[in-house]
Design an enzyme around this catalytic site. Sequence first.
Site, PDB file in Angstrom:
ATOM      1  N   ARG A 247     -26.466 -10.536  34.802  1.00 25.61           N
ATOM      2  CA  ARG A 247     -26.873  -9.295  35.303  1.00 25.61           C
ATOM      3  C   ARG A 247     -28.494  -9.133  35.205  1.00 25.61           C
ATOM      4  O   ARG A 247     -28.890  -9.497  34.118  1.00 25.61           O
ATOM      5  CB  ARG A 247     -26.262  -8.271  34.061  1.00 25.61           C
ATOM      6  CG  ARG A 247     -26.935  -6.915  33.974  1.00 25.61           C
ATOM      7  CD  ARG A 247     -26.361  -5.877  35.101  1.00 25.61           C
ATOM      8  NE  ARG A 247     -26.818  -4.714  34.692  1.00 25.61           N
ATOM      9  CZ  ARG A 247     -26.512  -3.647  35.620  1.00 25.61           C
ATOM     10  NH1 ARG A 247     -25.823  -3.681  36.732  1.00 25.61           N
ATOM     11  NH2 ARG A 247     -26.774  -2.447  35.297  1.00 25.61           N
TER      12      ARG A 247
ATOM     13  N   GLU B 134      -6.400  -5.767   3.642  1.00 23.60           N
ATOM     14  CA  GLU B 134      -6.584  -6.872   2.853  1.00 23.60           C
ATOM     15  C   GLU B 134      -7.625  -7.005   1.662  1.00 23.60           C
ATOM     16  O   GLU B 134      -8.350  -7.621   1.308  1.00 23.60           O
ATOM     17  CB  GLU B 134      -6.828  -7.794   3.602  1.00 23.60           C
ATOM     18  CG  GLU B 134      -5.660  -8.374   4.399  1.00 23.60           C
ATOM     19  CD  GLU B 134      -4.633  -9.370   4.063  1.00 23.60           C
ATOM     20  OE1 GLU B 134      -3.655  -9.148   4.326  1.00 23.60           O
ATOM     21  OE2 GLU B 134      -5.039 -10.023   2.804  1.00 23.60           O
TER      22      GLU B 134
ATOM     23  N   THR C  20     -11.319  -2.466   6.026  1.00 21.82           N
ATOM     24  CA  THR C  20     -10.559  -1.768   4.981  1.00 21.82           C
ATOM     25  C   THR C  20      -9.466  -2.477   4.333  1.00 21.82           C
ATOM     26  O   THR C  20      -9.144  -2.352   3.263  1.00 21.82           O
ATOM     27  CB  THR C  20      -9.963  -0.401   5.468  1.00 21.82           C
ATOM     28  OG1 THR C  20     -11.205   0.400   6.191  1.00 21.82           O
ATOM     29  CG2 THR C  20      -9.306   0.508   4.807  1.00 21.82           C
TER      30      THR C  20
ATOM     31  N   SER D 149      -6.397   0.864  -2.264  1.00 20.86           N
ATOM     32  CA  SER D 149      -7.182  -0.297  -3.056  1.00 20.86           C
ATOM     33  C   SER D 149      -6.590  -0.538  -4.375  1.00 20.86           C
ATOM     34  O   SER D 149      -6.533  -1.743  -5.021  1.00 20.86           O
ATOM     35  CB  SER D 149      -8.610  -0.270  -2.953  1.00 20.86           C
ATOM     36  OG  SER D 149      -9.195   0.108  -1.697  1.00 20.86           O
TER      37      SER D 149
ATOM     38  N   GLY E   1       2.717  -2.846   8.366  1.00 16.66           N
ATOM     39  CA  GLY E   1       2.894  -3.658   9.612  1.00 16.66           C
ATOM     40  C   GLY E   1       4.164  -4.288   9.713  1.00 16.66           C
ATOM     41  O   GLY E   1       4.643  -4.454   8.768  1.00 16.66           O
TER      42      GLY E   1
ATOM     43  N   THR F 175       0.916  -1.084   0.007  1.00 13.26           N
ATOM     44  CA  THR F 175       0.108   0.013   0.146  1.00 13.26           C
ATOM     45  C   THR F 175       0.906   1.290   0.086  1.00 13.26           C
ATOM     46  O   THR F 175       1.868   1.442   0.647  1.00 13.26           O
ATOM     47  CB  THR F 175      -0.892  -0.124   1.245  1.00 13.26           C
ATOM     48  OG1 THR F 175      -1.594  -1.181   1.118  1.00 13.26           O
ATOM     49  CG2 THR F 175      -1.807   1.274   1.226  1.00 13.26           C
TER      50      THR F 175
END
Lengths: 754, 754
Positions: free
Chosen positions: B443, B550, B548, B278, B311, B272
């Site tokens: 609860r 991959e 968003t 994209s 990443g 990217t």
Amino acid sequence: MEKKTYSPGILQYIPFFYVIWSDDLVSASEINVVEKAIGQDASLSKDESFVLKSWLNTKNRPANDELKNWKHIVSNSDVKLVESNTYPLSTFSQKVVCNYFEECPFNDSLKHIEVNLGIQPNHYNHLFDVEVEHEITSNYYNASEIDEILKGEHAEVIDGFRNTLDNPIFRWDIHRNKEEFREVVLNQVKYLADKGYGALAYPKAYGGIEDMEGYAYMFENMMYVDGSLTIKFGVQFGLFGGSIQKLGTKKHHDEYLTETGKASLLGCFAMTETGHGSNVRGIKTTATYDKALDQIIIHTPGKNDNKEYIGNALHSKMASVFAQLIVDGKNEGVHAILVPVRNEKHELLSGITIEDNGYKLGLNGVDNGKIWFNQVAVPRENLLNKYGDIKEDGSYRSDIKNPNKRFFTMLGTLVGGRICVARAGLGGAKMALTVAIKHALKRRQFNDSIKVQEDLLMDYPTHQLRLTPLVASAYVYHVTLDKMMKDYCDESKPDKRIVETQVAGLKSIITWYANDTIQECREACGGKGYLIENRIADLKGDVDIFTTFEGDNTVLLLLAAKGVLSDFKAEFNSAGFSAVLKLLSSQLSDKLSTINPLYSNKVDKEHLYNPQFHKHAFDYRTRRLTYTLAKRIRSYIKKGMPSYQAFMKVQTHLIALGKAYAVELAYTTYSDFVDGMSEGKNKDLFKKLGTIHALYEIRKDSEWYLEQGYISGTKSKAIRQRVERLCTELRPHIGILVDGWGIPQSCMSAQIAE
Amino acid sequence: MEKKTYSPGILQYIPFFYVIWSDDLVSASEINVVEKAIGQDASLSKDESFVLKSWLNTKNRPANDELKNWKHIVSNSDVKLVESNTYPLSTFSQKVVCNYFEECPFNDSLKHIEVNLGIQPNHYNHLFDVEVEHEITSNYYNASEIDEILKGEHAEVIDGFRNTLDNPIFRWDIHRNKEEFREVVLNQVKYLADKGYGALAYPKAYGGIEDMEGYAYMFENMMYVDGSLTIKFGVQFGLFGGSIQKLGTKKHHDEYLTETGKASLLGCFAMTETGHGSNVRGIKTTATYDKALDQIIIHTPGKNDNKEYIGNALHSKMASVFAQLIVDGKNEGVHAILVPVRNEKHELLSGITIEDNGYKLGLNGVDNGKIWFNQVAVPRENLLNKYGDIKEDGSYRSDIKNPNKRFFTMLGTLVGGRICVARAGLGGAKMALTVAIKHALKRRQFNDSIKVQEDLLMDYPTHQLRLTPLVASAYVYHVTLDKMMKDYCDESKPDKRIVETQVAGLKSIITWYANDTIQECREACGGKGYLIENRIADLKGDVDIFTTFEGDNTVLLLLAAKGVLSDFKAEFNSAGFSAVLKLLSSQLSDKLSTINPLYSNKVDKEHLYNPQFHKHAFDYRTRRLTYTLAKRIRSYIKKGMPSYQAFMKVQTHLIALGKAYAVELAYTTYSDFVDGMSEGKNKDLFKKLGTIHALYEIRKDSEWYLEQGYISGTKSKAIRQRVERLCTELRPHIGILVDGWGIPQSCMSAQIAE
């Protein structure tokens, strides 16, 4: 295919005819506009007129080869389409004629068609293979004018506040450590208090100007700075200060209100308990009056009975504590008592335990905490005693005899907070939309292989459709919340039951809208939207909880539905259903007329754009849901089912009614506002925004409308097409529409929105 | 009202009749079951039989007074309803008779009705004013059995992996500082690599076991630990390692793959760019082959052409860089090249600039960064040359002559990553649902004023409706993703075009589902859901971006639609539309039969629960949307509109088709799986889950089905009622249903889920 040549008279109409026929949305009345214009065009010969009119026959549309030929002629003319021309298509047509013939005067009949059909460059700029001189944003409307309309009579307060925000102390930054973040936010709150904004809604004697409406506006604007500031501000001045102002009496005002408004006395609003969120009446904290000591003893009885999520808990010197008041062994119901929690050195007082609630999804600049009370004694005077008091002789007294009514009267004074939360949610949505739209007006992605430049995100139909209706809704909700606050503050109408129901519904739909909008904006910005620096991420985390606090949305919708069912006669918030049931029986006549098939099939533009249609659709839904709901409940009751269980069985139906009611209310409020605007282009714009919003809302529930036979399948499809079309029409103005919200430049820190 | 007394024979049926008639959902076949049982009940006299049967007449239902009388008798019996009895209502009825008469044998005819009508305590426990011994969760099903079914043949890998996660290094904690967080996550990744999980999908020669299917399962399980771990793991072993494995050749495998699997070589996947998200084919980074030096020069040409959101960027020694490969002055299209970025001392190499992307909405344990290359030279061998190579003589060669096809073949090898992302999203949804449901089973909130205890959240119909269909969908998607990975790994089917289309659609709907689910769970937990300690907040932030990365969901759906339109014959991912257009013309016969009004009005349970109905509905939608889409595009093209623009105009329609296709695929895959299960209660349960999911999906798009006349308004309402009813039926089993996902106890750190 044989090439045809046309006379200049016909040629000038060719671009128009190509645009008209390549679009599937020409209505009969639009055809009529064109036909008339041709009839009145003196430059045409009789034969030319005849040929042109023959091309308008919807029963015998021009053949595809004819269309291709038109396109060929236009494309080969090599004329540039300039979107910024006043009448781009008429000018373009004129130039096409100039290209082939010597004489080519500008034709007013064409202009007439262009104006009356509302043909805009973004409808047709892709149709011809010609060079297009794009305009990213049109300047037909003016952002400042729109801003003035939205500010209305509050312009002075808002402008002053916005200027105040242009101070380095409000510069946005990333804060990861909660302790540091909270210091920053505390300083911002104190700064605003210094400038007099904390006390804005308080009486003049206590430093205020009694401007509750202006106070609500600040919430929207504070969101442009930061969500934590907004909420901490609301806790200090609205909840803590508001409880003193509205539940206390003069002695409390004199002693605490001025200091509270200046933020020199910091306080919290201790209502919610770990074991009791939405069910305030079920809280367990006790406030027991000890006659011998003439003191009230505050106590947390059990494990899950501590206060929780209490904003400002770590900074506060005092808490406004909601507890079951027990006088002379009798539980008089929930009351609020002022309880000092820390001394001047900021040490916890004896019997008080406060714990940090820790990190949250958002709002980490707000110091939420848990509070336990272990037999904490406070003077009798600390009871906020406007609606219920302990007299000197140690007996309890209240002007409101019914404990239920007393409780809900107390809670009712806090409805203003719900309007402020909705307002803050709206501010978050506006901010996210502004970032996403400014980004989409810069960012390019993909293209037709023949073009050099990729297309702007904002030029994609999917992108227009995902953002434009949300922009329109922001306008509708803005106007609606203004009106709500006005009604809430209107002292000539002391019975607030209707406003409470209205606000319950609106807070729900608007905070949900805000969350959906922010999410849509995050996705619309792709990876950029995920970075904290671009603001949407923070907004997402902050606004998320708005659906839960100040009344959980689902619970509020149930209350709103109950209000509608009882025609606003029953005590709002009341847990019992008997009052509603008593009223139901009188409402069971179904006044709804059957829907005429002609009506449910009506798909022309005039009808679909008519506010009467929108109002009728919303009104029909509310009434129909009320009727069927009442019928179902009655049928269960008749079979002997306990009323509580009967209401359980229809919960989803109740929620649908609550939503329907709120949607109708928002639209009619907005529609009335637009009716009152002075004639002109701005009014037309606001009207169009209302139309998108209304059609979009009808679309969202079209399954229901179809089930009821209120609209036919054809009409449902036509509505969808109209929404898409309207989004395209507003494309050139979308930049101005977000600028019209007047978000201060100093707050627009997102890099992608620069 | 006159009190009636009944014979024991009739009395034993009274509770059943009350339950049947107070519910609005008795179908003809259900009436038939009761009628038959009465006919076969030997304990009844003829008269009793006659009276009972007379109460089954739908045309003449028992009067309300009769019903009230029944209720009165039952309520006054003072019998306790014990939900944990094997046949609670039959046993209850028996005890009612015992209360009034001496003889009261257990009646098998009643048992028969109870079983065959599927009457469950939560349908009727609120109807009588008797004491109820509640069971919070039924033990009719067994969580381990369900877990075994879901694990299938991968049980060994999954169990081993789950045990591995039970190590203190994986204990969940709050991490606010990104640098510290990243260290934690890096250590987790290295730990898993040590245990052999990094290389799981690699060939045995490089430390793996070639188990790509097991690899995908890990993604779901890693989400139970933390989203950042999941994504960083995927970047290192799936994207970086995967690019070496699938785009490289033996020399790359030998040199890098083992080290990569061990995480001793850390790498990133630099695809990217800031300016190109994209649209991968539009990336601007260049890789120019310099023949004289025999090197490839990597370069970032312009301002927005840097790599972004990469990443592992801050921890990596090497990057797999996607760039335009230029050989001998000719652009051969996008290729991947291995580029060392840091030396052993972790210093940046010359020409490389890497910047931290900063804080994000979530995944702050992943070190995303931006990368710039300034004329960085790498050896020719670093080109990952499986699909395109530079020969020793400096010329380019590839077995795939068509550059488009070459590009998409390269991208296609990475489709496995999309399955893993969907799997991770599913894991996030399961985790959030488990937390929310365990909370709702503990609860209590509000109650009927007469009861001491407040009601469990899970006993509210609105709560059941908001969570149960989401649980069912998790089952459907689990099974679907298994099948996808199996098909993707199936080497007997080398043409992956269909799988690519399928995965594009499924990744979109499943990651959106995951986000919606997590949000619903956040709201369902109220303020507790907002606290980071309860995990949902983190899941929300982490999973958000799955829509968003991959492949942006909207873009993927457009691709999926194109695949469907071209019957999977066109090159997947291809930007041009001409291939699709060529194929369209052959598909324009509308094979859809008109819908029979009898069919569109069919509302009986048997029909609505029949998978044939669900499949038909989904298939009809896909085919209808394909047909109308093709027709619209062709009509635009025929008028001369450029194909790119024609596709622009139908974008929203394309997206609807992409979604419809994916929804159909998921359901049919699941349905096939259930068909293959061995008979028994688990199969019945899985079938019921499929039914809820299918009806819920049809409901979601019922506006479309209504528009088409595929279902009538009555049928649409009946479907809604059936969904609500099914949610109630599954109420006693909801705890087991989430336990069946086998989330390791060591990962269940949320306080509210304890």
